[in-house]
Scaffold this motif. Structure first.
Motif, PDB file in Angstrom:
ATOM      1  N   UNK A 167       1.418  15.032 -10.446  1.00  0.00           N
ATOM      2  CA  UNK A 167       1.360  13.608 -10.133  1.00  0.00           C
ATOM      3  C   UNK A 167       2.330  13.238  -9.019  1.00  0.00           C
ATOM      4  N   UNK A 168       2.856  14.243  -8.347  1.00  0.00           N
ATOM      5  CA  UNK A 168       3.720  14.032  -7.198  1.00  0.00           C
ATOM      6  C   UNK A 168       3.119  14.677  -5.965  1.00  0.00           C
ATOM      7  N   UNK A 169       3.404  14.120  -4.825  1.00  0.00           N
ATOM      8  CA  UNK A 169       2.988  14.719  -3.564  1.00  0.00           C
ATOM      9  C   UNK A 169       3.454  16.164  -3.487  1.00  0.00           C
ATOM     10  N   UNK A 215       3.825   1.309  -7.379  1.00  0.00           N
ATOM     11  CA  UNK A 215       3.218   2.620  -7.151  1.00  0.00           C
ATOM     12  C   UNK A 215       4.192   3.739  -7.532  1.00  0.00           C
ATOM     13  N   UNK A 216       4.014   4.910  -6.928  1.00  0.00           N
ATOM     14  CA  UNK A 216       4.716   6.101  -7.380  1.00  0.00           C
ATOM     15  C   UNK A 216       6.223   6.069  -7.282  1.00  0.00           C
ATOM     16  N   UNK A 217       6.764   5.382  -6.263  1.00  0.00           N
ATOM     17  CA  UNK A 217       8.200   5.420  -6.045  1.00  0.00           C
ATOM     18  C   UNK A 217       9.030   4.841  -7.166  1.00  0.00           C
ATOM     19  N   UNK A 261      -3.888  11.058  -1.695  1.00  0.00           N
ATOM     20  CA  UNK A 261      -4.322  10.035  -2.644  1.00  0.00           C
ATOM     21  C   UNK A 261      -3.127   9.445  -3.382  1.00  0.00           C
ATOM     22  N   UNK A 262      -2.107  10.273  -3.586  1.00  0.00           N
ATOM     23  CA  UNK A 262      -0.891   9.803  -4.246  1.00  0.00           C
ATOM     24  C   UNK A 262      -0.070   8.945  -3.295  1.00  0.00           C
ATOM     25  N   UNK A 274       0.811  -1.223   0.000  1.00  0.00           N
ATOM     26  CA  UNK A 274       0.000   0.000   0.000  1.00  0.00           C
ATOM     27  C   UNK A 274       0.843   1.270   0.000  1.00  0.00           C
ATOM     28  N   UNK A 275       2.154   1.137   0.141  1.00  0.00           N
ATOM     29  CA  UNK A 275       3.016   2.310   0.254  1.00  0.00           C
ATOM     30  C   UNK A 275       3.390   2.877  -1.116  1.00  0.00           C
ATOM     31  N   UNK A 276       3.613   4.182  -1.135  1.00  0.00           N
ATOM     32  CA  UNK A 276       4.056   4.878  -2.347  1.00  0.00           C
ATOM     33  C   UNK A 276       5.369   4.295  -2.858  1.00  0.00           C
ATOM     34  N   UNK A 277       6.207   3.802  -1.957  1.00  0.00           N
ATOM     35  CA  UNK A 277       7.522   3.286  -2.334  1.00  0.00           C
ATOM     36  C   UNK A 277       7.463   1.863  -2.905  1.00  0.00           C
TER      37      UNK A 277
END
Length: 746
Positions: A561-563, A174-176, A591-592, A167-170
């Motif tokens: 699209x970034x925090x 996901x985003x990381x 949300x990001x 569930x983490x961004x990293x």
């Protein structure tokens, strides 16, 4: 984890926009300022085969290089990893690599926590590791966390000591590890991110898949046409970029576009303007750098190199690296001997180590390094002299004890002085470190560093940026002087700092910077001007204000699209007084990255400020559940509970805050007030006294203690404290009034 997320604010970004510049109403000078925002058509990029006929030597050197292999389609020729039913496990996750129907696949944990088969679409890099990219819905492409070690021929985890849940961004899905916004801009040619904010969809495009000839030299169409037209009479006249006509610093800036940690300002790179029209570099700050400027996290070389004497003496990237093969021009100390006389420096009389050994190599003393991404050793390009004395004082690393692991810094410093004497020049870190750490006279040291142009611009800019941590009334006047500095880095850092302080009384100082020649400075000036009502913009700045507004909106869009981009947008709305809009921006940021508790803390405080107490309490409880050792959350939650008159609960939260951050005197003050509200004067006194042991001159604690003594019928103690306040702060009329009131006859 709190600090790690700060890296998000400075990651590489890009996208595209199709519009021609609107110069209506601008002066000739202003037309020169606003560089083109025209997107270069992919058809203008002809590909490497168009170059080889005339530039065969350069092409051969480039072929097979890291630039050539920056990205490629996954084929039997390009894939180096073991996909023959291979398995690799790390942090409880087992990835299975296999082939099916002549395609490459991995079975691994996805964003839902379950295992899925993913087809490998692209390879990424070639040495010392190769990553693999898979396609996700909505145009998202993700880089696997498991990579192939091309030297040891084995799979490995890029972050072996860092457990990341799905569930983490990293998490890799996901985003990381998203290719579209974290990688593409520097690994391919003429990239447009094409992110649709509403649909959270990418339609990322590029002209050429790798870092081609035209990635550095610009689109080849015009060049080829002119060569065909003029033949032997052809002369380079702007149709090629990054040529030998550039100065050393200009060349470094051209390479810096990809070789630096930075935030993106423009929507895409189109070879117009300068580096600072498109990007702004990460300054010296932890955890990206050690406070003396040495590498800590990945900084991609540029931020280190511009600290060095070499950079300031005309050395550029291609003095050491072949611009096409990227290999070193010479091996060993011969490389350094291009400039540094070997009979002086490549001898035991200088390095005090046996000749032709690892310990006698220049780079092992002056270019220490770190491993990143698991197995990628990168050297610090600040080319510094080892300073064991600074290690003793500030805890920073040095090459001596990194090699002599059985020795300590005191030994290294004694040997240093014996062999070389005391350092002949003052390093900027002797001013920067105390200032960034808030040590005695730290602010004056930052001011001294920022003013002295003998030091690198990045160090001076970092000093100005660090001033934001000091009381605003002590720094604003000093900061304003740096808005006229010749260095755009210093001006940009000053605007960032003043924008954070929210110095609305000084808006007239920012207006002239809307006409700065660097887009990054103009955009930062616009953010600092947020409190200014647009209807009140002076007429002389009206047209340029509207132009920079468009640049600023582009900047927000490209980072959306970034925090960090969402937070910047939210902070801009907050500065304009739009609290509801700011809250929405912080909600979008979560949300990001739903695990980003820096964002959640700010959002909770905004809920609190807006009277949304239920949402605020929910946010604080979430943070405590995820990061129970983060003290500021307990403090903020305690303030909320006090506002709701839930005093006993508030006292509990403040107690937790003091346990976790015992040096924060404001917590003692608020906890003392809470005990007073409960009419528990004994505990109110005890907490205030406990805080004063940390700092006997803390005025807020002295004031509350005087009040408690007065309320508790201890007039003599109250008078003594009031007298101390008057003596310590003679200019404060409130303390004088308190003293007079306590000493007035009954």
């Amino acid at each position: 984890m709190q600090y790690y997320y700060y890296a998000v604010f400075f990651l590489i970004l890009s996208s595209c926009i199709k519009k021609k510049p609107d110069y209506v109403g601008l002066t000739e000078v202003e037309k020169d300022i606003f560089v083109s925002t025209i997107q270069i058509p992919d058809s203008d990029f002809l590909g490497d085969k168009a170059c080889v006929e005339c530039h065969s030597k350069a092409f051969e050197e480039w072929q097979g290089s890291h630039h050539d292999k920056a990205m490629d389609k996954a084929t039997d020729t390009t894939v180096l990893g073991d996909f023959e039913d291979a398995k690799f496990s790390s942090q409880g996750i087992t990835s299975h690599f296999f082939k099916r129907d002549n395609a490459y696949y991995v079975n691994t944990e996805g964003p839902d926590g379950n295992y899925h088969d993913y087809r490998i679409e692209y390879t990424f890099g070639v040495e010392p590791l190769q990553q693999y990219i898979v396609k996700f819905p909505n145009g998202h492409y993700q880089c696997l966390r498991t990579a192939w070690d091309t030297k040891k021929n084995k799979w490995f985890d890029l972050y072996p000591d860092f457990k990341i849940v799905h569930t983490e961004w990293l998490h890799w899905s996901r985003g990381g590890l998203n290719w579209n916004n974290m990688c593409a801009d520097c690994h391919s040619t003429n990239v447009r991110k094409n992110f649709n904010i509403k649909e959270q969809r990418y339609d990322t495009k590029y002209a050429l898949i790798n870092v081609s000839c035209e990635a550095c030299h610009g689109p080849g169409k015009t060049h080829v046409e002119r060569v065909s037209e003029f033949g032997e009479a052809y002369e380079v006249s702007g149709d090629l970029k990054m040529t030998s006509s550039l100065s050393s610093m200009e060349l470094v800036d051209e390479c810096a576009r990809c070789h630096m940690r930075r935030e993106q300002i423009s929507e895409f790179y189109n070879f117009e303007g300068s580096m600072l029209d498109h990007y702004f570099p990460q300054l010296i700050a932890e955890p990206i750098y050690y406070p003396d400027g040495q590498i800590l996290d990945e900084d991609y070389v540029y931020g280190s190199f511009i600290q060095s004497k070499m950079y300031h003496n005309g050395v550029s990237c291609n003095n050491c690296h072949d611009p096409h093969s990227l290999k070193l021009r010479f091996e060993g100390n011969t490389l350094c001997a291009q400039c540094h006389a070997p009979n002086i420096y490549d001898t035991p009389a200088h390095h005090f180590h046996p000749v032709d050994t690892e310990s006698s190599k220049c780079i092992n003393c002056h270019m220490t390094g770190k491993y990143y991404m698991g197995n990628d050793f990168r050297r610090d390009h600040s080319f510094r002299i080892p300073r064991p004395d600074q290690s003793m004082t500030y805890g920073t690393p040095n090459a001596c004890v990194e090699c002599h692991t059985d020795k300590d810094n005191e030994w290294a410093w004694r040997v240093y002085v014996d062999q070389y004497g005391n350092p002949k020049t003052k390093h900027f870190s002797d001013l920067l470190i105390p200032g960034l750490r808030g040590e005695n006279d730290g602010l004056n040291k930052l001011i001294e560093l920022a003013k002295d142009t003998i030091y690198p611009d990045i160090a001076r800019a970092s000093a100005v940026r660090g001033m934001v941590h000091y009381p605003a009334n002590n720094v604003i006047d000093e900061m304003l002087t740096f808005l006229k500095d010749e260095s755009p880095l210093v001006k940009g850092a000053t605007l960032d700092a003043l924008g954070e302080i929210n110095a609305s009384d000084y808006l007239n100082y920012f207006l002239p910077l809307l006409e700065d020649e660097k887009r990054s400075v103009r955009v930062k000036a616009f953010f600092a001007l947020a409190p200014l009502d647009e209807d009140l913009v002076p007429e002389q700045y009206r047209i340029v204000y509207d132009k920079v507004k468009k640049e600023f909106e582009t900047y927000l869009n490209v980072t959306s699209d970034f925090v960090g981009g969402q937070v910047k947008k939210a902070d801009h709305l907050l500065k304009k007084g739009d609290l509801t809009g700011a809250i929405k921006g912080y909600e979008e940021a979560l949300k990001i990255d739903n695990m980003n508790n820096i964002v959640r803390t700010n959002l909770a405080n905004l809920y609190y400020r807006n009277g949304d107490f239920v949402d605020a309490e929910t946010a604080f409880k979430t943070i405590i559940g995820q990061e129970p050792q983060y003290g500021p959350t307990y403090y903020s939650y305690g303030l909320l509970l006090a506002e709701l008159n839930r005093i006993e609960e508030a006292i509990y939260q403040m107690d937790q805050a003091i346990t976790l951050m015992p040096e924060n005197l404001r917590v003692y003050y608020n906890l003392s007030l809470l005990y007073d509200k409960m009419n528990d004067l004994d505990n109110a006194e005890a907490i205030a006294v406990k805080g004063l042991k940390k700092n006997p001159q803390e005025e807020s604690l002295l004031y509350i203690l005087a009040y408690i003594y007065s309320k508790g019928n201890q007039p003599d103690k109250a008078k003594n404290i009031a007298q101390r306040l008057v003596e310590l702060y003679p200019g404060n009329s409130n303390y004088r009034a308190l003293y007079n009131q306590l000493n007035a006859p009954n």
